[in-house]
Design an enzyme around this catalytic site. Sequence first.
Site, PDB file in Angstrom:
ATOM      1  N   TYR A  31       0.799  -1.235   0.000  1.00  0.00           N
ATOM      2  CA  TYR A  31       0.000   0.000   0.000  1.00  0.00           C
ATOM      3  C   TYR A  31       0.833   1.286   0.000  1.00  0.00           C
ATOM      4  CZ  TYR A  31      -3.680  -3.351   0.952  1.00  0.00           C
ATOM      5  OH  TYR A  31      -4.542  -4.418   0.860  1.00  0.00           O
ATOM      6  N   HIS A  36     -15.233  -6.476  -1.482  1.00  0.00           N
ATOM      7  CA  HIS A  36     -15.403  -7.873  -1.866  1.00  0.00           C
ATOM      8  C   HIS A  36     -16.542  -8.555  -1.115  1.00  0.00           C
ATOM      9  CE1 HIS A  36     -11.518  -6.703  -3.370  1.00  0.00           C
ATOM     10  NE2 HIS A  36     -11.050  -6.571  -2.141  1.00  0.00           N
ATOM     11  N   ASP A  51     -25.795  -1.268  -2.642  1.00  0.00           N
ATOM     12  CA  ASP A  51     -27.188  -0.815  -2.729  1.00  0.00           C
ATOM     13  C   ASP A  51     -27.312   0.670  -2.395  1.00  0.00           C
ATOM     14  OD1 ASP A  51     -28.005  -3.319  -3.492  1.00  0.00           O
ATOM     15  OD2 ASP A  51     -28.904  -3.863  -1.567  1.00  0.00           O
ATOM     16  N   HIS A  73      -8.643   1.920  -5.576  1.00  0.00           N
ATOM     17  CA  HIS A  73      -7.781   1.080  -4.738  1.00  0.00           C
ATOM     18  C   HIS A  73      -6.339   1.516  -4.927  1.00  0.00           C
ATOM     19  CE1 HIS A  73     -11.083  -1.608  -3.923  1.00  0.00           C
ATOM     20  NE2 HIS A  73     -11.371  -1.556  -5.210  1.00  0.00           N
ATOM     21  N   LEU A  74      -5.584   1.449  -3.849  1.00  0.00           N
ATOM     22  CA  LEU A  74      -4.148   1.731  -3.961  1.00  0.00           C
ATOM     23  C   LEU A  74      -3.458   0.636  -4.759  1.00  0.00           C
ATOM     24  CD1 LEU A  74      -4.615   2.452  -0.405  1.00  0.00           C
ATOM     25  CD2 LEU A  74      -2.937   3.961  -1.432  1.00  0.00           C
ATOM     26  N   SER A  75      -3.760  -0.611  -4.424  1.00  0.00           N
ATOM     27  CA  SER A  75      -3.099  -1.746  -5.081  1.00  0.00           C
ATOM     28  C   SER A  75      -3.892  -2.167  -6.320  1.00  0.00           C
ATOM     29  CB  SER A  75      -3.003  -2.925  -4.104  1.00  0.00           C
ATOM     30  OG  SER A  75      -4.299  -3.385  -3.762  1.00  0.00           O
TER      31      SER A  75
HETATM   32  C1  DQA Z   1      -7.599  -2.024  -1.069  1.00  0.00           C
HETATM   33  C2  DQA Z   1      -7.640  -3.438  -1.660  1.00  0.00           C
HETATM   34  C3  DQA Z   1      -8.553  -4.334  -0.848  1.00  0.00           C
HETATM   35  O1  DQA Z   1      -8.594  -5.638  -1.421  1.00  0.00           O
HETATM   36  C4  DQA Z   1      -8.082  -4.434   0.578  1.00  0.00           C
HETATM   37  O2  DQA Z   1      -9.001  -5.193   1.350  1.00  0.00           O
HETATM   38  C5  DQA Z   1      -7.824  -3.106   1.207  1.00  0.00           C
HETATM   39  C6  DQA Z   1      -7.180  -2.061   0.398  1.00  0.00           C
HETATM   40  C7  DQA Z   1      -6.606  -1.109  -1.817  1.00  0.00           C
HETATM   41  O3  DQA Z   1      -6.742   0.096  -1.690  1.00  0.00           O
HETATM   42  O4  DQA Z   1      -5.704  -1.589  -2.501  1.00  0.00           O
HETATM   43  O5  DQA Z   1      -8.053  -2.910   2.391  1.00  0.00           O
HETATM   44  O6  DQA Z   1      -8.881  -1.449  -1.177  1.00  0.00           O
END
Ligand code: DQA
Length: 144
Positions: free
Chosen positions: A22, A79, A86, A99-101
Amino acid sequence: MHILTINGPNLDLLGSREKDIYGKDNLESIENQLHKVARELKISIDCKQSNHEGEIVDWIGQAKDKIDGIIINPAGYTHTSVAIRDAISAVNIPTIEVHLSNVHAREEFRRHSFIVSVCVGQICGFGASSYELALRGLILLLSK
Ligand code: DQA
């Protein structure tokens, strides 16, 4: 133009949490950068973080008719959460999932998002810059 940024569970731990995945930026520095870009773009931005699904659902519901666009990193709830999905669908506010990753290049369970199908799109894999890209993209979209 009023934008709401929502960060989900464990993102308050950024900067110390799994830095190899991250990055080293903490949430405060990411939010400071968003405020800087918001000033440049002459828009207002509100940044919130919660570890609680219901609180996130409440914030999305309260955004109805007040907020023009939402940037959300639902973190682990990406996930699992039908409730957040909703809520986004109910308020009908253009939303970008961030998402960061690169969630598509990690474990299989991270490839599925309950949220993305009610969003304009998803930006992932750019580290802290994912948020800035989302903000600039959202403003471009809303300005059209
Ligand atoms: C995340 C990716 C998710 O799978 C993970 O549960 C996170 C961080 C990301 O920003 O990469 O908590 O949302």
